[in-house]
Design an enzyme around this catalytic site. Structure first.
Site, PDB file in Angstrom:
ATOM      1  N   TRP A 326      -1.876   8.815  -5.086  1.00  0.00           N
ATOM      2  CA  TRP A 326      -1.287   9.267  -3.556  1.00  0.00           C
ATOM      3  C   TRP A 326       0.317   9.201  -4.135  1.00  0.00           C
ATOM      4  O   TRP A 326       1.279   9.850  -3.379  1.00  0.00           O
ATOM      5  CB  TRP A 326      -1.251   8.153  -2.489  1.00  0.00           C
ATOM      6  CG  TRP A 326      -0.633   6.707  -2.527  1.00  0.00           C
ATOM      7  CD1 TRP A 326      -0.711   6.126  -3.536  1.00  0.00           C
ATOM      8  CD2 TRP A 326       0.075   6.320  -1.626  1.00  0.00           C
ATOM      9  NE1 TRP A 326       0.071   4.954  -3.352  1.00  0.00           N
ATOM     10  CE2 TRP A 326       0.803   4.859  -1.964  1.00  0.00           C
ATOM     11  CE3 TRP A 326       0.732   6.664  -0.257  1.00  0.00           C
ATOM     12  CZ2 TRP A 326       1.429   3.879  -1.124  1.00  0.00           C
ATOM     13  CZ3 TRP A 326       1.485   5.691   0.397  1.00  0.00           C
ATOM     14  CH2 TRP A 326       1.743   4.426  -0.376  1.00  0.00           C
ATOM     15  N   ASP A 327       0.630   8.639  -5.307  1.00  0.00           N
ATOM     16  CA  ASP A 327       2.181   8.818  -5.936  1.00  0.00           C
ATOM     17  C   ASP A 327       2.864  10.296  -5.585  1.00  0.00           C
ATOM     18  O   ASP A 327       3.954  10.396  -5.203  1.00  0.00           O
ATOM     19  CB  ASP A 327       2.107   8.104  -7.234  1.00  0.00           C
ATOM     20  CG  ASP A 327       1.675   6.923  -7.340  1.00  0.00           C
ATOM     21  OD1 ASP A 327       0.640   6.562  -6.624  1.00  0.00           O
ATOM     22  OD2 ASP A 327       2.019   6.102  -7.945  1.00  0.00           O
ATOM     23  N   GLU A 468      -1.667  -3.706  -1.396  1.00  0.00           N
ATOM     24  CA  GLU A 468      -2.887  -3.957  -1.888  1.00  0.00           C
ATOM     25  C   GLU A 468      -3.250  -5.521  -2.169  1.00  0.00           C
ATOM     26  O   GLU A 468      -4.395  -5.737  -2.466  1.00  0.00           O
ATOM     27  CB  GLU A 468      -2.986  -3.202  -3.414  1.00  0.00           C
ATOM     28  CG  GLU A 468      -3.209  -1.819  -3.263  1.00  0.00           C
ATOM     29  CD  GLU A 468      -3.084  -1.054  -4.731  1.00  0.00           C
ATOM     30  OE1 GLU A 468      -2.729  -2.113  -5.416  1.00  0.00           O
ATOM     31  OE2 GLU A 468      -3.438   0.004  -4.761  1.00  0.00           O
ATOM     32  N   LYS A 581       2.874  -6.919  -1.090  1.00  0.00           N
ATOM     33  CA  LYS A 581       3.152  -6.182  -2.503  1.00  0.00           C
ATOM     34  C   LYS A 581       3.904  -5.159  -2.364  1.00  0.00           C
ATOM     35  O   LYS A 581       4.955  -5.084  -3.298  1.00  0.00           O
ATOM     36  CB  LYS A 581       1.715  -5.436  -3.128  1.00  0.00           C
ATOM     37  CG  LYS A 581       1.908  -4.870  -4.490  1.00  0.00           C
ATOM     38  CD  LYS A 581       0.650  -4.350  -5.024  1.00  0.00           C
ATOM     39  CE  LYS A 581       0.842  -3.707  -6.189  1.00  0.00           C
ATOM     40  NZ  LYS A 581      -0.256  -3.012  -6.913  1.00  0.00           N
ATOM     41  N   GLN A 582       3.867  -4.381  -1.447  1.00  0.00           N
ATOM     42  CA  GLN A 582       4.897  -3.032  -1.273  1.00  0.00           C
ATOM     43  C   GLN A 582       5.136  -2.576   0.290  1.00  0.00           C
ATOM     44  O   GLN A 582       4.125  -3.035   0.989  1.00  0.00           O
ATOM     45  CB  GLN A 582       4.371  -2.130  -2.145  1.00  0.00           C
ATOM     46  CG  GLN A 582       2.961  -1.453  -1.791  1.00  0.00           C
ATOM     47  CD  GLN A 582       2.488  -0.685  -2.554  1.00  0.00           C
ATOM     48  OE1 GLN A 582       1.516  -1.221  -3.507  1.00  0.00           O
ATOM     49  NE2 GLN A 582       2.711   0.533  -2.776  1.00  0.00           N
TER      50      GLN A 582
HETATM   51  C1  BGC Z   1       0.196   0.644  -6.129  1.00  0.00           C
HETATM   52  C2  BGC Z   1      -0.268   2.095  -5.567  1.00  0.00           C
HETATM   53  C3  BGC Z   1      -0.088   3.011  -6.412  1.00  0.00           C
HETATM   54  C4  BGC Z   1      -0.348   2.784  -7.973  1.00  0.00           C
HETATM   55  C5  BGC Z   1      -0.104   3.869  -9.022  1.00  0.00           C
HETATM   56  C6  BGC Z   1      -0.205   0.300  -7.757  1.00  0.00           C
HETATM   57  O1  BGC Z   1       0.235  -0.546  -8.175  1.00  0.00           O
HETATM   58  O2  BGC Z   1      -0.101  -0.594  -5.383  1.00  0.00           O
HETATM   59  O3  BGC Z   1       0.319   2.143  -4.384  1.00  0.00           O
HETATM   60  O4  BGC Z   1      -0.450   4.286  -6.113  1.00  0.00           O
HETATM   61  O5  BGC Z   1       0.018   1.649  -8.343  1.00  0.00           O
HETATM   62  O6  BGC Z   1       1.335   3.864  -9.243  1.00  0.00           O
END
Ligand code: BGC
Length: 729
Positions: A326-327, A468, A581-582
């Site tokens: 999704w980045d 996550e 996490k984010q």
């Molecule tokens: C993140 C995801 C991201 C992926 C690739 C993961 O660590 O939690 O949101 O899409 O890395 O960058």
């Protein structure tokens, strides 16, 4: 003003991996890690290719690295001089990121005198299949030199080797290596030709997986001996005539010469910067970090294709399997939309063209519609494994749920397509599969809705949100809100079918009972459960989040038993706590600030900020953007810098459990851009009009940039007093 150059003097073997990312050059077709010519696979050399993958045995399917046509080693008086083995007297690497030129200069002291090698290389922006290098040797004595240069087929792989066989061939003065992949028998062909300005004895050897030219000569003190190499990289996926085209390109380049090709390449880069450069008056560090980030985005833009996307680690290697996340839609897209919409369309076409893969994935779980791959490879194949992390304590694979439960991925595709359409009004994206994609994504969410017997809302259970570390939760606010958005967009598409070209509209009407779908999606949108702020104004990230242990990120760190331990999963240190996490709720509020009054946005920023680990490089920019929205540019600034310097400092996470996740961070680069333009620049698009309401960080006097909107190019000058927007004639 900045000098558009990063460089490092002195040699430090510990930086071989991180400099490979930092000094990368690329042109969207291939990415060449910033490693030295004499390096081999243990130094993570890679000519990483876009959009072609292979799988060997039970290993993860991953992108391919091509044989390395830059490979060059020297011997002086029969002694080999190469890094990291031979200590240099002086060493310098640099990257001119305005012109996308990598260079190095190394001097060794030999028993009879000093020898210096210099090289410069670029992945041509005007010819996607071309990699070019100039290599010079100079000694201050009559040195007996043997230069070995050719193609190294012993490539670095994470889950390889991918070439079942390699042919190493001399053909008409050129050398080439053709590798045949394991899974599909695809061919990767690297062809090399060279020019040189000295007389020498020549020889050619095949040494294992290397084909090498040997040039032997005695130097005159102070004279430079120069060789230029022209390397073409093709695959059988590009064209069935790959061998012929590869040879032809190298022959042509030998004729044109290095200076001419460099000039063409630099001109193309200047064209890119003439639209995309961002000027920050008052803060050179920020200007440098931001434009360096844009350099990386330019270097991986798939301009050679009409339907291809960008992997999460760009073209810096096989990390994350070279897959698309999704980045791209949520973090990188704006940069291309604002400066080169054709590339934005190419990225989205990739999703539209992989709709069948997404439909198959949905079907495999018993759902309707389109469930896009969490880690997408060609055809939309989901490369994400059910066991995507290795437990550091037991060495066993851990069951992770990124692939099965991170359903917000489909809404990111819808968001990207609609944003492209809104900013370009290019209806072809909808007519050529975009409308169908959006409807299929809405059908997917519709098939997941749950309603309790006496409930009044639809809910989405058992999901993983952007955070996550908390797996299999119910009613993740971000996910539910994005599902609602998807329903709304599907309804909007159905409503606008009359404005489509008749054939496209008919196709949709023939495929779908549109009136029925409209009714269902409208109902779903108005009844899907969207968590609301509590009396403190805080929105619960998912059902039950508030009951989790409230500890600081620091406390959690102190509980770790191993530095590479994974924080999520069943036993992860974060799983039973509020540490995330984010950005999650904050991502929602950044995308839909109009959902709540400003004080609610601020309360949630304040609440979640100390509870966020920023364990993903995607996190910081969302905090920066929302801080700007809340009128706090000074709080946004450190988060902006964190995003913008992700690849300069190379301090991002390198491990998820025992899995290496290092590489470049294009989503952080795109996030830094969004923060500068949408956040500090305050850019928005209202009723087809470009607006800007800047809020500059304290040290910035002026922020200047260009934006393409509805096919027109505008210059925006933002100061603390406001913005001036002018169309560029
Ligand atoms: C993140 C995801 C991201 C992926 C690739 C993961 O660590 O939690 O949101 O899409 O890395 O960058």
């Amino acid at each position: 003003m900045i000098n558009w150059k990063i460089e490092e003097t002195g040699f430090n073997a510990d930086k071989i991996a991180s400099n490979g990312n930092k000094y990368l050059v690329g042109n969207g077709y291939m990415g060449i890690r910033g490693t030295l010519e004499e390096y081999e696979k243990e130094h993570l050399v890679a000519v990483n290719l876009a959009g072609i993958y292979d799988k060997v045995g039970d290993g993860w399917r991953e992108s391919l690295n091509a044989p390395n046509g830059l490979y060059t080693v020297i011997r002086v008086d029969e002694e080999e001089y190469r890094l990291p083995n031979s200590d240099p007297l002086e060493h310098l690497v640099s990257l001119d990121y305005r012109r996308a030129l990598f260079s190095r200069k190394t001097t060794w002291k030999t028993p009879r005198g000093k020898v210096t090698v210099e090289s410069e290389r670029f992945a041509s922006l005007s010819e996607p299949h071309l990699l070019t290098m100039k290599y010079t040797i100079k000694a201050d004595f009559h040195a007996d030199i043997e230069l070995r240069t050719g193609i190294d087929g012993d490539v670095w792989d994470i889950n390889g080797p991918h070439y079942d066989n390699l042919s190493l061939i001399e053909d008409d003065g050129l050398i080439k290596v053709i590798g045949t992949t394991h899974e599909k028998g695809d061919k990767v062909c690297v062809t090399e030709g060279c020019n040189y300005n000295f007389t020498c004895e020549k020889n050619l050897t095949v040494d294992g997986k290397r084909i090498l030219r040997h040039f032997s000569f005695i130097t005159k003190p102070g004279i430079s001996y120069e060789i230029t190499k022209f390397i073409s990289v093709y695959t059988s996926v590009d064209t069935p005539d790959f061998e012929k085209e590869a040879k032809q390109l190298v022959k042509e380049c030998i004729e044109k010469g290095y200076a001419f090709l460099k000039d063409q390449h630099v001109k193309k880069w200047e064209e890119k910067w003439s639209v995309s450069e961002v000027v920050i008056d008052g803060d050179d560090d920020a200007m440098e970090a931001l434009n360096y980030s844009l350099y990386h985005l330019h270097s991986i833009a798939p301009r050679h294709s009409e339907s291809l996307s960008i992997p999460a680690r760009g073209l810096s290697g096989q990390t994350y399997k070279g897959a698309v996340f999704w980045d791209t839609e949520m973090f990188m897209l704006d940069f291309f939309l604002y400066t080169e919409p054709r590339v934005a369309k190419t990225l989205l076409k990739y999703r539209i063209d992989t709709l069948n893969g997404a439909k198959e994935k949905a079907r495999s779980y018993g759902y309707d519609g389109a469930f896009y791959a969490w880690e997408s490879q060609e055809g939309g194949f989901d490369a994400c494994s059910d066991y995507n992390v290795v437990d550091v304590f037991t060495g066993r694979p851990m069951r992770t749920y990124f692939k099965d439960k991170q359903i917000h991925i489909s809404s990111a595709i819808v968001h990207g397509i609609m944003r492209y359409f809104e900013l370009t009004q290019d209806k072809s994206i909808l007519e050529e599969g975009g409308a169908e994609t959006i409807i299929e994504c809405a059908k997917f969410y519709y098939s997941l809705l749950l309603k309790k017997v006496n409930g009044q809302f639809y809910e989405l259970h058992d999901v993983v949100g952007p955070d996550e570390y908390h797996e299999r939760v119910n009613n993740n606010g971000y996910t539910n809100r994005m599902a609602k958005y998807t329903f709304d967009m599907a309804v909007k598409i159905i409503d606008s079918l009359d404005g489509f070209n008749p054939e496209a509209a008919k196709h949709i009407r023939d495929m779908y009972p549109v009136d029925d779908l409209k009714k269902k999606f409208s109902d779903a949108s108005s009844h899907i459960y969207i968590p609301q702020p509590d009396k403190e104004g805080v929105i619960e990230q998912f059902d039950g989040y508030k009951k989790l242990e409230d500890v600081s990120v620091e406390t959690l760190k102190s509980r770790l038993l191993h530095e590479k331990e994974y924080w999520g999963g069943a036993y992860g240190v974060a799983a039973h706590t509020k540490v995330i996490k984010q950005a999650d709720v904050v991502t929602w509020l950044t995308l839909f600030p109009e959902d709540f009054p400003e004080d609610i946005l601020l309360k949630n920023w304040n609440y979640y900020e100390p509870r966020t680990e920023h364990g993903s490089s995607l996190s910081a920019c969302m905090y920066a953007l929302l801080a700007c929205r809340c009128g706090m540019p000074e709080k946004a600034y450190p988060y902006f810098m964190k995003s913008a310097t992700a690849d300069l400092t190379g301090t991002g996470k390198q491990w998820a459990g025992l899995i290496y996740i290092g590489g470049t961070h294009p989503a952080a680069a795109g996030g830094a851009y969004m923060t500068a333009i949408n956040g500090f620049g305050g850019v928005s698009f209202e009723n087809g009009e470009l607006k800007a309401k800047p809020q500059l960080p304290p040290s910035w006097n002026k922020l200047s940039f260009k934006i393409i909107h509805l096919g027109k190019l505008y210059q925006v000058e933002a100061t603390k007093e406001g913005a001036v927007i002018k169309e560029c004639k």
